[in-house]
Scaffold this motif. Sequence first.
Motif, PDB file in Angstrom:
ATOM      1  N   ILE A   6      36.545 -11.174  -2.299  1.00  0.00           N
ATOM      2  CA  ILE A   6      35.744 -10.079  -2.513  1.00  0.00           C
ATOM      3  C   ILE A   6      35.046  -9.429  -0.998  1.00  0.00           C
ATOM      4  N   VAL A   7      34.337 -10.162  -0.300  1.00  0.00           N
ATOM      5  CA  VAL A   7      34.210  -9.913   1.010  1.00  0.00           C
ATOM      6  C   VAL A   7      34.856  -9.416   1.712  1.00  0.00           C
ATOM      7  N   VAL A  11      34.588  -5.317   3.107  1.00  0.00           N
ATOM      8  CA  VAL A  11      34.682  -5.095   4.694  1.00  0.00           C
ATOM      9  C   VAL A  11      35.964  -4.103   4.945  1.00  0.00           C
ATOM     10  N   ALA A  12      37.029  -4.525   4.184  1.00  0.00           N
ATOM     11  CA  ALA A  12      38.385  -3.396   4.507  1.00  0.00           C
ATOM     12  C   ALA A  12      37.976  -2.042   3.923  1.00  0.00           C
ATOM     13  N   ALA A  18      34.548   4.461   6.943  1.00  0.00           N
ATOM     14  CA  ALA A  18      34.380   4.544   8.493  1.00  0.00           C
ATOM     15  C   ALA A  18      35.201   5.334   9.201  1.00  0.00           C
ATOM     16  N   LEU A  19      36.550   4.875   9.029  1.00  0.00           N
ATOM     17  CA  LEU A  19      37.589   5.612   9.823  1.00  0.00           C
ATOM     18  C   LEU A  19      37.985   6.935   9.092  1.00  0.00           C
TER      19      LEU A  19
END
Length: 81
Positions: A6-7, A11-12, A18-19
Amino acid sequence: MSALHIVLSAVAAAALLALFKPLLLGVARALLLVVKPKMSKEQRLAARQMRDAMMLNRMLNAMDGSAPSHAAELRALASRA
C-alpha cells in the motif's frame, strides 16, 4: 507485506501525480473554460458598471434616512456620470 504494498502504491501514485502535474492542471483549466467561459471585454465592462450602479444605489438608500443632503449630492454626481 500488504502494508508495504500500500505504501509503495501510494508513493508511485504521488510520483505520477507530481510528474504529470502540469498536464493535469492544463486539462483542469480547459474543463473549467468549457463549463464557465471567460467574459469578453465588453461583458466585463458592463458587469463592472452594473456593480458600480448597484453599489451607488445601496449607498443612496442607506443615506436617505440619516443624511438626505449627502444622498442628494450623490444623486447629482451620479446624474453627471
